[in-house]
Design a protein around this motif. Structure first.
Motif, short mmCIF file in Angstrom:
data_model
loop_
_atom_site.label_atom_id
_atom_site.label_comp_id
_atom_site.label_asym_id
_atom_site.label_seq_id
_atom_site.Cartn_x
_atom_site.Cartn_y
_atom_site.Cartn_z
N GLU A 1 0.84 -1.20 0.00
CA GLU A 1 0.00 0.00 0.00
C GLU A 1 0.86 1.25 0.00
O GLU A 1 0.64 2.17 -0.78
N ARG A 2 1.88 1.26 0.86
CA ARG A 2 2.78 2.40 0.91
C ARG A 2 3.60 2.51 -0.37
O ARG A 2 3.79 3.60 -0.93
N ALA A 3 4.08 1.37 -0.88
CA ALA A 3 4.91 1.38 -2.08
C ALA A 3 4.13 1.91 -3.29
O ALA A 3 4.68 2.65 -4.11
N LEU A 4 2.85 1.56 -3.38
CA LEU A 4 2.05 2.06 -4.50
C LEU A 4 1.78 3.55 -4.35
O LEU A 4 1.83 4.30 -5.34
N ARG A 5 1.51 3.98 -3.14
CA ARG A 5 1.23 5.39 -2.90
C ARG A 5 2.43 6.26 -3.27
O ARG A 5 2.29 7.32 -3.85
N GLU A 6 3.62 5.76 -2.97
CA GLU A 6 4.84 6.50 -3.26
C GLU A 6 5.47 6.10 -4.59
O GLU A 6 6.52 6.63 -4.96
N LEU A 7 4.84 5.17 -5.29
CA LEU A 7 5.38 4.63 -6.54
C LEU A 7 6.84 4.24 -6.36
O LEU A 7 7.75 4.65 -7.12
N ASP A 8 7.07 3.42 -5.34
CA ASP A 8 8.41 3.01 -4.95
C ASP A 8 8.91 1.85 -5.82
O ASP A 8 8.84 0.69 -5.43
N PHE A 9 9.39 2.20 -7.01
CA PHE A 9 9.98 1.18 -7.88
C PHE A 9 11.47 1.10 -7.61
O PHE A 9 12.11 2.11 -7.31
#
Length: 463
Positions: free
Chosen positions: A138-146
């Motif tokens: 959830e956090r990775a998608l919100r921050e677009l953490d690729f």
């Protein structure tokens, strides 16, 4: 549900109850209903508009209906996986419900199959949502953490795959007494790669949706995917039509010659064994399978009384039967997809020493496919009971092939078959129940052209 065993009814009821429990928390007032609604409508449109008939009904009260397209084509699981990444798990479980309940199914009872599909997908999507949350998706998608976001997306896809396959396998085991390996292990292994692909497409949709494109991301992602699915489905349908054509031709021969029923399929199988030992490319292996299956198609033009004759053939009768490669080549001349297989049909009775037929080719003049099919044909003929002699054992047949290698058969092909049979089981087959057969004698190999005469016929080595 009267057609289902009680244990299967109970199993389906438990899955549906589980789906209801998964979706129930979405009623707490915090669900983003606009997003749920858009995704649910999108999935329903995909089910109604793009799903090939027969693919919408996962097995619920009978065998999988199959369909015209390969499993997974048109199912648009990326929409569900995007929901698992973007929504709370309970809300994501709702996305598949409308489309599953109104989608097309191919068999009755349709209402049960729709309920089953809705419940199965709801549970699988709910589990996928929790899997990605455990990895901070959830956090990775919100921050677009690729590239970290790839990890929770892959976890969601694999979880979805495992849960969906397990649930369907449970129906097959309880309703159809399917062996556990066939119900679970084999489908699961075959589904991992496609679901990982779905997961990456779902991730792309979710990332674009969370970015600046909003719901239009679905069009950007699903439209090209639909085009790719459509093209792949057309190729699959073409291959299905090819197999149907080959099957119809083979059935025509086997109706005439009951003693060789199944022979064509086994020659195709043995030809594939040899092809794989030779390291042929997969497209050539497929063509060689067709060559093996259709090698005797020319027997359509041979009088039935000769094909079913129990006694020895006269020289004149043999000359008539020896026309079958040329008849076969004429039958398949216009079938473009057979490719090299057509040469094998024409030349599979040639010999390395030039004493075969129809043209007396020698050595490498004989097409490679024909040299493969010649070995496969002779091997299956020797290990099958015919109307005029009993079957030989596998070891005895291979010894005969070794003896004839170089004169009759290509030694490379003989060696390939022997190597393949070290790893594969081949059970000799009785193709007819014929009483009072003679003991095993001469192998079922065509003699050289010079053998026999009008007064002294050659041994009955049937082509």
């Amino acid at each position: 549900m009267r057609t289902l065993p009680p244990i299967a009814r109970g199993y389906i009821a438990v899955v549906l109850l589980g789906a209801a429990l998964c979706a129930a928390p979405a009623l707490d007032g915090r669900t983003p209903w606009p997003t749920v609604g858009v995704l649910a409508v999108l999935y329903a449109v995909c089910e109604l508009g793009f799903l090939p008939a027969g693919r919408g009904d996962q097995p619920a009260a009978g065998r999988d209906t199959g369909g015209d397209a390969p499993a997974g084509i048109g199912s648009f699981y990326p929409v569900l996986l995007a929901a698992a990444l973007m929504l709370p798990p309970s809300a994501a479980a709702l996305v598949a419900l409308p489309g599953s309940l109104v989608g097309r199914v191919g068999r009755s009872p349709r209402w049960l199959r729709r309920l089953w599909r809705a419940g199965q997908l709801a549970v699988a999507t709910f589990a996928a949502g929790h899997a990605q949350r455990l990895l901070d998706g959830e956090r990775a998608l919100r921050e677009l953490d690729f590239p970290y976001l790839l990890l929770p997306a892959a976890a969601a896809a694999l979880t979805f795959c495992a849960v969906a396959t397990t649930l369907v396998g449970g129906v097959l085991v309880t309703a159809e007494r399917c062996p556990p390996r066939a119900a679970w292990a084999t489908p699961l292994l075959g589904s991992i790669a496609p679901h990982l692909t779905y997961g990456m497409v779902g991730l792309m949709m979710a990332a674009l949706w969370r970015g600046s494109y909003g719901a239009f991301a679905a069009v950007l992602v699903l439209l090209p995917m639909h085009i790719a699915c459509w093209v792949f489905a057309q190729v699959h349908r073409e291959h299905t039509a090819h197999r149907a054509t080959v099957r119809a031709l083979v059935q025509a021969v086997e109706i005439k010659d009951r003693y060789t029923r199944g022979h064509s399929e086994r020659v195709g199988r043995a030809s594939v064994f040899i092809a794989r030992e030779l390291g042929m490319a997969e497209d050539r292996v497929d063509a060689l399978r067709f060559a093996g299956i259709l090698h005797d198609i020319g027997k359509i033009g041979v009088p039935t009384r000769l094909l079913r004759k129990n006694g020895p053939l006269t020289p004149e009768e043999r000359r008539v039967i020896e026309l079958h490669p040329e008849y076969g080549h004429e039958v398949v001349r216009g079938i473009a997809f057979l490719g090299e297989a057509r040469a094998a049909i024409l030349h599979h009775h040639e010999r390395m020493d030039g004493r075969g037929y129809p043209f007396g080719l020698t050595g490498d003049e004989i097409p490679e496919f024909a040299r493969v099919v010649a070995v496969a044909d002779a091997f299956d003929a020797m290990t099958s009971t015919r109307s005029y002699r009993r079957a030989r054992g596998v070891g005895e047949a291979l010894a005969e092939l070794r003896r004839c290698a170089g004169s009759h058969f290509d030694p490379v092909m003989v060696t390939g078959l022997i190597s393949a049979l070290d790893r594969h089981v081949w059970t000799p087959t009785a193709t007819a129940d014929v009483p009072d057969l003679p003991a095993p004698g001469a192998p079922d190999l065509p003699p050289p052209r010079s053998a026999g005469s009008a007064t002294t016929p050659a041994p009955d080595r049937r082509p």
